[in-house]
Design a protein around this motif. Structure first.
Motif, PDB file in Angstrom:
ATOM      1  N   SER A 169     -13.800  15.493 -28.701  1.00 35.64           N
ATOM      2  CA  SER A 169     -14.612  15.152 -29.871  1.00 35.64           C
ATOM      3  C   SER A 169     -13.800  15.182 -31.163  1.00 35.64           C
ATOM      4  CB  SER A 169     -15.830  16.072 -29.978  1.00 35.64           C
ATOM      5  OG  SER A 169     -15.435  17.405 -30.258  1.00 35.64           O
ATOM      6  N   MET A 170     -12.831  16.086 -31.258  1.00 32.50           N
ATOM      7  CA  MET A 170     -12.004  16.116 -32.461  1.00 32.50           C
ATOM      8  C   MET A 170     -11.272  14.790 -32.647  1.00 32.50           C
ATOM      9  SD  MET A 170     -10.773  17.519 -35.168  1.00 32.50           S
ATOM     10  CE  MET A 170     -10.399  19.238 -35.453  1.00 32.50           C
ATOM     11  N   GLY A 171     -10.722  14.263 -31.565  1.00 35.64           N
ATOM     12  CA  GLY A 171     -10.025  12.993 -31.665  1.00 35.64           C
ATOM     13  C   GLY A 171     -10.940  11.859 -32.087  1.00 35.64           C
ATOM     14  N   ARG A 172     -12.137  11.828 -31.523  1.00 41.20           N
ATOM     15  CA  ARG A 172     -13.070  10.757 -31.887  1.00 41.20           C
ATOM     16  C   ARG A 172     -13.498  10.856 -33.350  1.00 41.20           C
ATOM     17  NH1 ARG A 172     -14.493  11.919 -26.542  1.00 41.20           N
ATOM     18  NH2 ARG A 172     -16.076  13.467 -27.124  1.00 41.20           N
ATOM     19  N   TRP A 173     -13.580  12.088 -33.869  1.00 39.22           N
ATOM     20  CA  TRP A 173     -13.958  12.270 -35.271  1.00 39.22           C
ATOM     21  C   TRP A 173     -12.791  12.000 -36.212  1.00 39.22           C
ATOM     22  CZ3 TRP A 173     -12.294  15.919 -38.956  1.00 39.22           C
ATOM     23  CH2 TRP A 173     -13.069  15.982 -40.123  1.00 39.22           C
ATOM     24  N   LEU A 174     -11.607  12.501 -35.871  1.00 43.93           N
ATOM     25  CA  LEU A 174     -10.498  12.514 -36.812  1.00 43.93           C
ATOM     26  C   LEU A 174      -9.646  11.249 -36.787  1.00 43.93           C
ATOM     27  CD1 LEU A 174      -8.957  14.114 -38.933  1.00 43.93           C
ATOM     28  CD2 LEU A 174      -7.673  15.228 -37.083  1.00 43.93           C
ATOM     29  N   ALA A 175      -9.453  10.648 -35.626  1.00 43.08           N
ATOM     30  CA  ALA A 175      -8.555   9.495 -35.547  1.00 43.08           C
ATOM     31  C   ALA A 175      -8.906   8.391 -36.546  1.00 43.08           C
ATOM     32  CB  ALA A 175      -8.521   8.951 -34.120  1.00 43.08           C
ATOM     33  N   PRO A 176     -10.182   8.023 -36.710  1.00 41.22           N
ATOM     34  CA  PRO A 176     -10.488   6.971 -37.685  1.00 41.22           C
ATOM     35  C   PRO A 176     -10.205   7.375 -39.132  1.00 41.22           C
ATOM     36  CG  PRO A 176     -12.277   7.216 -36.093  1.00 41.22           C
ATOM     37  CD  PRO A 176     -11.373   8.395 -35.922  1.00 41.22           C
ATOM     38  N   ARG A 177      -9.995   8.655 -39.381  1.00 41.17           N
ATOM     39  CA  ARG A 177      -9.753   9.138 -40.736  1.00 41.17           C
ATOM     40  C   ARG A 177      -8.263   9.278 -41.049  1.00 41.17           C
ATOM     41  NH1 ARG A 177     -14.695  11.044 -39.103  1.00 41.17           N
ATOM     42  NH2 ARG A 177     -16.274  11.355 -40.738  1.00 41.17           N
ATOM     43  N   LEU A 178      -7.396   9.056 -40.071  1.00 39.85           N
ATOM     44  CA  LEU A 178      -5.959   9.210 -40.253  1.00 39.85           C
ATOM     45  C   LEU A 178      -5.268   7.854 -40.261  1.00 39.85           C
ATOM     46  CD1 LEU A 178      -5.157  12.188 -37.835  1.00 39.85           C
ATOM     47  CD2 LEU A 178      -5.517  12.281 -40.322  1.00 39.85           C
ATOM     48  N   PRO A 179      -4.078   7.786 -40.905  1.00 39.39           N
ATOM     49  CA  PRO A 179      -3.297   6.556 -40.807  1.00 39.39           C
ATOM     50  C   PRO A 179      -2.725   6.395 -39.397  1.00 39.39           C
ATOM     51  CG  PRO A 179      -2.045   8.258 -41.929  1.00 39.39           C
ATOM     52  CD  PRO A 179      -3.423   8.820 -41.718  1.00 39.39           C
ATOM     53  N   GLY A 180      -2.232   5.248 -39.108  1.00 41.65           N
ATOM     54  CA  GLY A 180      -1.704   5.006 -37.768  1.00 41.65           C
ATOM     55  C   GLY A 180      -0.437   4.204 -37.823  1.00 41.65           C
ATOM     56  N   PRO A 181       0.092   3.833 -36.653  1.00 38.92           N
ATOM     57  CA  PRO A 181      -0.456   4.100 -35.315  1.00 38.92           C
ATOM     58  C   PRO A 181      -0.427   5.593 -34.971  1.00 38.92           C
ATOM     59  CG  PRO A 181       1.747   3.175 -35.172  1.00 38.92           C
ATOM     60  CD  PRO A 181       1.361   3.080 -36.613  1.00 38.92           C
ATOM     61  N   GLN A 182      -1.251   5.972 -34.002  1.00 38.20           N
ATOM     62  CA  GLN A 182      -1.399   7.372 -33.624  1.00 38.20           C
ATOM     63  C   GLN A 182      -1.177   7.567 -32.126  1.00 38.20           C
ATOM     64  OE1 GLN A 182      -5.239   8.923 -34.943  1.00 38.20           O
ATOM     65  NE2 GLN A 182      -5.208   7.504 -36.700  1.00 38.20           N
ATOM     66  N   HIS A 183      -0.649   8.754 -31.796  1.00 35.00           N
ATOM     67  CA  HIS A 183      -0.565   9.190 -30.402  1.00 35.00           C
ATOM     68  C   HIS A 183      -1.128  10.595 -30.329  1.00 35.00           C
ATOM     69  CE1 HIS A 183       0.743   9.461 -26.278  1.00 35.00           C
ATOM     70  NE2 HIS A 183       1.405  10.578 -26.538  1.00 35.00           N
ATOM     71  N   TRP A 184      -2.161  10.787 -29.518  1.00 33.74           N
ATOM     72  CA  TRP A 184      -2.822  12.084 -29.379  1.00 33.74           C
ATOM     73  C   TRP A 184      -2.385  12.734 -28.069  1.00 33.74           C
ATOM     74  CZ3 TRP A 184      -6.859  14.573 -32.279  1.00 33.74           C
ATOM     75  CH2 TRP A 184      -7.115  13.954 -33.503  1.00 33.74           C
TER      76      TRP A 184
END
Length: 352
Positions: free
Chosen positions: A132-147
């Motif tokens: 759930s943290m990833g689903r909440w936070l990823a759209p709020r961070l710059p990218g590209p992202q790797h979790w």
């Protein structure tokens, strides 16, 4: 939920296992493949209680630490016949909207500024659950992202990877999983991290475990965002004289000693702030309370069962007194009359 005024049949973590089952669930919070995952997926203590009513809740046969609003819920929440999904994953699904609404979104802005020029943002999420943290936070961070998601439960990690967003802000977002005891991360596991996150986790640690986690985070040299840690504050409306009695018993339950491990419970945030500061990291803390009303009646009732059940485990002499109280509170929840505020804190360290 059944919608009736009286407590309905519900999943009791300690139904067949008793207090020993609860202790096994606590141990498994840091042990890959531990007992809580098995109980939560329907075996043993995960079976739905067929009755017992308020007395079962009040005597500790409830969800125990499964629904306290913070890291304790990660331990175990067995499946409900009418819940959103099986076992602990069902509990996480039930609470995810409230978590998203509660997190202190203003703490993300300094992280965004820190990461704005990174060619690739690598986030290590400790104790990911279903992600759930990833689903909440990823759209709020710059990218590209790797979790990179860590948990001791392989099934939860599989769900986290499957449910993760594949794009955030129009840029790619990839994920990998690592099954780990996060209190004993191998050297170098957090190397290359742009950000370390955790949610609803700190109160399950002992002081030594917290120190090891903080040391690993400090060694990574990046910001650390830890959200939704319980702080021992609960307010129910309409008020009842027993609210304070149950709250005190629950907080004592969170601080209990299990197999030689004395849990930090609601003292974890203060301990974490001190630990990060020992490493010279600036720390800021923000409130992130759950505010549950008629629109979250199912979550409020499930949380209440766990809260009062854990209190009953700690003080079984309250059983008779709390039984009528539990019936009244659950009737209020079913009717949309129960308001619940569960205090949490979010912590950000090392963003400068």
């Amino acid at each position: 939920m059944s919608g009736s005024g009286a407590p309905d049949a519900w999943a009791a973590r300690a139904t067949s296992a008793g207090p020993a089952g609860a202790d096994a669930a606590d141990r498994s919070a840091t042990e890959p493949g531990g007992g809580a995952g098995r109980a939560a997926s329907g075996g043993g203590a995960g079976r739905v209680a067929a009755g017992g009513g308020a007395e079962r809740v009040a005597s500790g046969g409830g969800a125990g630490r499964a629904a306290d609003g913070g890291g304790a819920e990660r331990v175990a929440s067995a499946s409900r016949a009418d819940g959103p999904g099986p076992g602990f994953a069902g509990w996480l699904a039930l609470r995810e909207p409230a978590d998203a609404a509660a997190r202190a979104a203003d703490l993300v802005e300094p992280v965004r500024r820190r990461l704005a020029s990174a060619p690739r943002v690598v986030v290590h999420d400790l104790g990911s659950g279903t992600g759930s943290m990833g689903r909440w936070l990823a759209p709020r961070l710059p990218g590209p992202q790797h979790w990179i998601m860590y948990d001791r439960d392989a099934d939860l990690l599989e769900r986290a990877a499957a449910g993760m967003v594949t794009a955030a802000g129009g840029v790619a977002c990839t994920v990998e999983t690592r099954q780990r005891d996060i209190t004993r991360l191998p050297p170098g596991d957090l190397a290359g991290a742009s950000l370390i996150t955790a949610s609803a986790l700190l109160d399950m640690f002992t002081a030594d475990e917290l120190d090891r986690v903080v040391a690993a985070c400090a060694g990574a040299g990046c910001p650390v965002l830890m959200t939704l840690s319980v702080i021992g504050q609960v307010e129910l409306t309409p008020p009842d004289p027993l609210d304070a009695v149950v709250a005190a018993a629950f907080n004592a339950h969170q601080r209990r000693t299990v197999d030689g491990r004395t849990l930090l419970g609601p003292d974890a945030v203060d301990a974490a702030v001190e630990a990060f500061r020992r490493y010279g990291m600036r720390v800021v803390v923000r409130p992130s309370p759950w505010r549950l009303g008629a629109g979250q009646a199912d979550l409020a009732a499930e949380w209440f069962r766990g809260w009062v059940g854990a209190a009953g485990e700690r003080r079984p002499e309250l059983t008779g007194q709390v039984a009528a109280y539990a019936s009244g509170r659950l009737a209020d929840a079913a009717a949309g009359r129960l308001g619940v505020t569960v205090g949490h804190s979010d912590l950000l360290a090392g963003w400068e």
